[in-house]
Design a protein around this motif. Structure first.
Motif, PDB file in Angstrom:
ATOM      1  N   UNK A 128      64.830 -30.638  12.908  1.00 47.32           N
ATOM      2  CA  UNK A 128      65.951 -30.903  11.617  1.00 47.32           C
ATOM      3  C   UNK A 128      66.998 -31.880  12.192  1.00 47.32           C
ATOM      4  N   UNK A 156      70.986 -17.749   0.618  1.00 45.81           N
ATOM      5  CA  UNK A 156      71.739 -17.208  -0.575  1.00 45.81           C
ATOM      6  C   UNK A 156      70.935 -16.482  -1.341  1.00 45.81           C
ATOM      7  N   UNK A 157      69.601 -16.200  -1.241  1.00 44.89           N
ATOM      8  CA  UNK A 157      68.821 -15.405  -2.045  1.00 44.89           C
ATOM      9  C   UNK A 157      69.023 -13.788  -1.675  1.00 44.89           C
ATOM     10  N   UNK A 217      65.424 -30.302   4.554  1.00 40.81           N
ATOM     11  CA  UNK A 217      65.149 -29.238   5.322  1.00 40.81           C
ATOM     12  C   UNK A 217      66.124 -28.122   5.623  1.00 40.81           C
ATOM     13  N   UNK A 218      67.552 -28.745   5.450  1.00 38.32           N
ATOM     14  CA  UNK A 218      68.508 -27.701   5.636  1.00 38.32           C
ATOM     15  C   UNK A 218      68.672 -26.997   4.416  1.00 38.32           C
ATOM     16  N   UNK A 219      68.579 -27.633   3.331  1.00 31.18           N
ATOM     17  CA  UNK A 219      68.453 -26.929   1.944  1.00 31.18           C
ATOM     18  C   UNK A 219      67.408 -25.772   1.956  1.00 31.18           C
ATOM     19  N   UNK A 220      66.346 -26.234   2.450  1.00 31.83           N
ATOM     20  CA  UNK A 220      65.173 -25.138   2.572  1.00 31.83           C
ATOM     21  C   UNK A 220      65.412 -23.969   3.428  1.00 31.83           C
ATOM     22  N   UNK A 221      66.195 -24.204   4.165  1.00 28.43           N
ATOM     23  CA  UNK A 221      66.783 -23.045   5.124  1.00 28.43           C
ATOM     24  C   UNK A 221      67.724 -22.075   4.558  1.00 28.43           C
ATOM     25  N   UNK A 222      68.891 -23.150   3.950  1.00 29.33           N
ATOM     26  CA  UNK A 222      70.022 -22.416   3.295  1.00 29.33           C
ATOM     27  C   UNK A 222      69.599 -21.505   2.210  1.00 29.33           C
ATOM     28  N   UNK A 223      68.638 -22.097   1.365  1.00 33.11           N
ATOM     29  CA  UNK A 223      68.249 -21.339   0.037  1.00 33.11           C
ATOM     30  C   UNK A 223      67.801 -19.896   0.316  1.00 33.11           C
ATOM     31  N   UNK A 240      65.883 -15.989  10.565  1.00 31.32           N
ATOM     32  CA  UNK A 240      65.419 -17.221  10.888  1.00 31.32           C
ATOM     33  C   UNK A 240      66.374 -18.436  10.484  1.00 31.32           C
ATOM     34  N   UNK A 241      66.535 -18.423   9.042  1.00 28.95           N
ATOM     35  CA  UNK A 241      67.435 -19.655   8.705  1.00 28.95           C
ATOM     36  C   UNK A 241      68.684 -19.769   9.359  1.00 28.95           C
ATOM     37  N   UNK A 287      68.422 -21.267  12.594  1.00 29.31           N
ATOM     38  CA  UNK A 287      68.230 -22.890  12.599  1.00 29.31           C
ATOM     39  C   UNK A 287      69.613 -23.452  12.254  1.00 29.31           C
ATOM     40  N   UNK A 288      70.083 -22.716  11.214  1.00 30.36           N
ATOM     41  CA  UNK A 288      71.332 -23.564  10.744  1.00 30.36           C
ATOM     42  C   UNK A 288      72.372 -23.444  11.852  1.00 30.36           C
TER      43      UNK A 288
END
Ligand SMILES: Nc1ncnc2c1ncn2[C@@H]1O[C@H](COP(=O)(O)OP(=O)(O)OP(=O)(O)O)[C@@H](O)[C@H]1O
Ligand SMILES: [Mg+2]
Lengths: 275, 260, 355
Positions: free
Chosen positions: A82, A102-103, A93-99, A154-155, A158-159
């Protein structure tokens, strides 16, 4: 800037936090230490001698450690990729990890219920492929909790590592390769050690998060796989055993703090070495 | 290095793992059958309709929303001055104060919930809604302090000094000059605090009572006894909200904030 | 009495060591005064004390006869120009400039008139609707100046306002600032560490060192007659040697050579040992067989470097290493024996440190 007026601005917030956080926590902790005369640790000694409680504590720690290890193993390569992607891909890819982060955790655990459940996707795939004759129980196992926890944290790993990976210069890896290291060796000799600070931050978050999580073990672990958080809820609300719930609270706080402090100690040693 | 085949494969698998489950949930929400199935059988909005007709979901959605908005607003009102004070010059005890404000994040969620329950509901005999609200204020304060703190750190405070030198009082300088220049931080802090309050389970768990519950809690009890696509439909609605919030955060703070 | 009177000002950031150590400074009404000194000597600190942002530990600040030491910043009516300009990013040029007037509850019409007037002066009338980020560095600088001037301040404080501009613009802007200052007759305190900039525009210069004003004089005086070794070094003197007073006008070097000095000013009768100094270009470099005998020191050439117009020599002499600039007419080589003539009207006697 005059210092005095600045203190005034802190006061409302401090009062709220102290009164509604520190006081309540002290209120549950102090009685657990009270004996007939003075302070006693007997409730804690009983807790740590109880085989049932110990098995739950061990399970919680085990789930936390395994989850953290898996997150490190997957998080290092992914965060490296990333960090080194073009800005557009990186953003995506960041957005896909942050999403997922926040869910709602109920939604996220529910997703795994539909995947691992008796009538879930994994089972229908396996049955229709004739690998199994009848559905297998994946749900309500420790493994299910671990899968759900990895999915949950995991997100975060990664972040927290992307920032550190950002700062690893590309030419370091190239230099290693030019010196004869193959790609895999270069990865483990260069990137892995350099990413340790981010890994430490991420590991603290993942471990403490998993260690204290309620939703995932409750929904994916079922009744057999009680962990500390679900035990605390049972004791407090189902059984109204407030003393035991308080002891559990103290144990959870202490372990969380101990993990944070000891890992940060290790981290500071790494920083001193200039890693 | 970056294009190493094994690495790319690992990345793809991880992202399938991260995104797949939510996509599956999304797909099952449009099932027309009575039970969860994937791939979905038929296409319908009946489960969305069911969610909107469910009194439990609608009232708890309302409560979650109210609590999240109110708790965030209260936390902003007490958090902005504190973040401001923390961002100015170093003074003694600053680190301790900072840690006090961040501490709600460190305490395990269920412990928070239990402590709130014992103190607010049992000891102070507060109503369920008020207790829930107070609990959530504490839970979101760290987000406010951090996000607003980081946007204040990026502010050139000489503009505030300029305003004061031009005759503005400290208070007017704050409202006319400082605040307008950290609006994006305030919006992002609002969004983050809102979503964290809205999604909270462990603390809310202890602070629900007759007639007062939050959406995640009612969803939890629903899935423990029912297995149908209603929760999928609700999940899709919540995910849409998350997307919106992420979009706002990206436009204000930038998603890269998360990597710091 | 002076308009500004700083008396024994002490400032400490950490409560332990003083950054300003009993600083004294008097500024007359209408003057353009510069604070000059190396980085970290306390120029900004002094300016911020006057502006009111920093509490003093001791000392007082009298402005126009009244005690301003503890007066709140927003009541001082001083115009400030920051190094970073500190324009309000969310306001247009017009609103930036109007801000101070709005705080003073000036009427709408008056605000419009004053703002347009001052934008005219700084030549920015066409830009009033723009936001700061849509302006060039020089334009921002002028907005900052206009914003500080429009409130008709009793004092204008400028902290290195030109340091973010390129060399050409700096030159233009400093003339501009001086012009406006003269036209409006505003007392101005200007902070800089650029000597040339400071000498070119100031009526008076305060040279600062480690939290005190070492010398406060006109630019001409500072250039020609530094009073301390620090000031001398700061403005380009490089040769320092100790001199023992024998009688009026006659001093002895450590090696026993007597040096005549025209200047009367010596700082204390008690004192016997002084530091003498002379600029490299004022020393006359002579061959060893020259018949000059008065005020002459013997030495030999150590290094020669070419510095554009002249050659510069480092000469090993009986009073220590000396730097001499000498024209190209005659070139000396390493090891050449030479005589250094120190003209009696060019040697200066410096104040000792303790003073
Ligand atoms: N807010 C502060 N806290 C602690 N020390 C400070 C602070 N501001 C300045 N100092 C110290 O005070 C001394 C004087 O600083 P000041 O900013 O007044 O220097 P200056 O003369 O303006 O230098 P420059 O030419 O670099 O701008 C320096 O040693 C600096 O490190
Ligand atoms: Mg300065």
């Amino acid at each position: 800037m005059k210092a005095k007026s600045i203190y005034l601005l802190l006061i409302p917030g401090l009062i709220v936090v102290v009164f509604f956080l520190f006081v309540p926590i002290l209120m549950i902790i102090v009685p657990t230490l009270k004996g007939d005369q003075g302070i006693t640790l007997s409730r804690y000694i009983i807790f740590f001698k109880d085989a049932y409680y110990m098995s739950i504590l061990m399970r919680t720690v085990r789930i936390g450690i395994i989850t953290t290890l898996i997150c490190i193993l997957l998080g290092v390569p992914v965060s490296y990729y990333v960090a080194k992607s073009s800005p557009k891909i990186k953003g995506l890819l960041l957005a896909a990890a942050i999403f997922p982060q926040l869910t709602d955790s109920v939604v996220r655990s529910f997703a795994w219920m539909t995947i691992l459940g008796r009538n879930g996707i994994v089972n229908s795939l396996l049955v229709s492929a004739h690998l199994f004759t009848e559905p297998h129980m994946f749900l309500y196992t420790e493994s299910a909790i671990i899968v759900g926890s990895v999915y949950l944290f995991l997100p975060l790993m990664i972040i927290s590592m992307v920032g550190v990976m950002d700062s690893i210069e590309d030419d370091l890896v190239e230099a290693a390769e030019s010196l004869g290291a193959n790609k895999v060796v270069a990865f483990f000799k260069i990137i892995f050690p350099l990413s340790v600070p981010g890994m430490i931050v991420g590991s603290v978050l993942v471990f403490t998060g998993t260690f204290t999580a309620y939703t995932t073990p409750q929904l994916l672990g079922g009744n057999k796989n009680t962990v500390l958080a679900t035990l605390l809820y049972q004791k407090a609300m189902t059984l109204s055993d407030w003393t035991q719930a308080s002891v559990l609270s103290m144990v959870m706080i202490l372990i969380t703090l101990a993990v944070m402090f000891s890992i940060n100690k290790v981290a500071s040693r790494f920083y001193v070495r200039g890693v | 290095m970056k294009n190493n085949k094994i690495l790319v494969l690992v990345v793809i698998l991880v992202y399938v793992f991260l995104c797949g489950p939510l996509l599956i949930i999304g797909a099952t929400a449009f099932n027309s059958g009575n039970i969860m199935s994937f791939p979905p059988k038929g296409f319908s909005f009946r489960w969305f309709a069911m969610v909107f007709q469910s009194e439990t979901f609608m009232t708890t959605l309302g409560i979650s929303f109210q609590v999240a908005v109110l708790a965030t607003l209260i936390a902003l009102i007490i958090g902005i001055p504190a973040a401001y004070a923390l961002s100015r010059k170093n003074y003694r005890g600053k680190n301790i104060v900072q840690n006090i404000f961040i501490s709600p994040i460190i305490v395990p969620g269920v412990v928070l919930g239990f402590a709130f329950f014992r103190f607010l509901i049992i000891k102070l005999q507060f109503g369920v809604f008020l207790s829930l609200l107070i609990g959530h204020v504490i839970i979101v304060i760290p987000y406010i302090i951090r996000v607003i703190g980081s946007s204040l750190d990026n502010l050139d405070f000489s503009i505030e000094e300029a305003a004061v030198s031009l005759g503005a009082t400290k208070l007017r300088a704050f409202f006319l000059i400082v605040l307008p220049n950290i609006t994006s931080g305030v919006i992002a802090a609002f969004m983050l605090a809102f979503i964290n309050s809205f999604n909270n389970v462990p603390a809310s768990l202890f602070l629900t009572g007759p007639g007062v519950s939050t959406l995640p809690i009612s969803m939890m009890s629903y899935v423990e006894y029912n297995y149908d696509p209603a929760i999928s439909a609700l999940s899709v609605i919540l995910m849409a909200m998350t997307v919106l919030i992420m979009f706002i955060i990206e436009k204000t703070l930038g998603l890269s904030h998360f990597t710091k | 009495m002076a308009l500004i009177h700083l008396k024994d000002i002490c400032v400490s950031y950490d409560g332990k060591s003083d950054i300003l150590k009993k600083l004294n400074l008097n500024i007359e009404k209408g003057q353009f005064v510069s604070l000059l000194g190396p980085s970290g000597c306390g120029k900004t600190t002094t300016l911020r004390v006057i502006a009111g942002f920093i509490d003093t530990r001791a000392g007082e600040f009298i402005f126009n006869g009244s005690d301003y030491t503890r007066l709140a910043v927003h009541k001082r009516n001083f115009g400030l120009v920051f190094q970073s300009y500190a324009l309000f990013p969310h306001l247009t040029v017009f609103d930036n400039v109007a801000f101070g007037l709005r705080m003073r509850k000036t009427s709408k019409e008056e605000i419009k008139e004053s703002v347009e007037g001052i934008l005219e002066v700084v030549d920015l009338s066409a830009y009033s609707k723009r936001y700061p980020k849509e302006l060039s560095g020089g334009q921002r600088q002028r907005v900052a100046l206009a914003r500080a001037l429009v409130i008709q301040p009793d004092l204008l404080l400028l902290d290195e306002p030109l340091s973010n501009l390129d060399a050409k613009l700096r030159l233009k802007m400093r003339v501009e600032i001086k012009k406006i200052q003269q036209k409006m007759g505003i007392t101005t305190l200007f902070v800089t560490h650029d000597q040339e900039e400071c000498f070119s525009v100031s009526d008076m210069v305060a040279v600062m060192n480690k939290g005190v004003v070492e010398q406060y004089d006109s630019p001409e005086k500072i250039y020609s007659r530094p009073k301390t070794e620090f000031v001398a070094r700061f403005i380009g003197f490089e040769n320092f040697f100790s001199l023992k007073k024998q009688e009026n006008g006659i001093f002895l070097t450590d090696s026993g050579i007597s040096i005549h000095i025209d200047e009367e000013e010596t700082y204390s009768d008690r004192e016997e040992v002084f530091t003498g100094t002379i600029r490299p270009e004022n020393i006359e470099l002579l061959p060893s067989d020259s018949n000059q005998t008065d005020n002459v020191i013997q030495g030999s050439i150590e290094v020669r470097t070419f510095v554009g117009k002249d050659y510069q020599y480092s000469v090993d002499t009986e009073v220590g290493a000396m730097i001499v600039n000498s024209s190209k007419e005659r070139m000396y080589h390493q090891g050449d024996k030479v005589k250094l003539h120190l003209p009696s009207n060019k040697v200066l006697i410096l104040k000792s440190k303790e003073d």
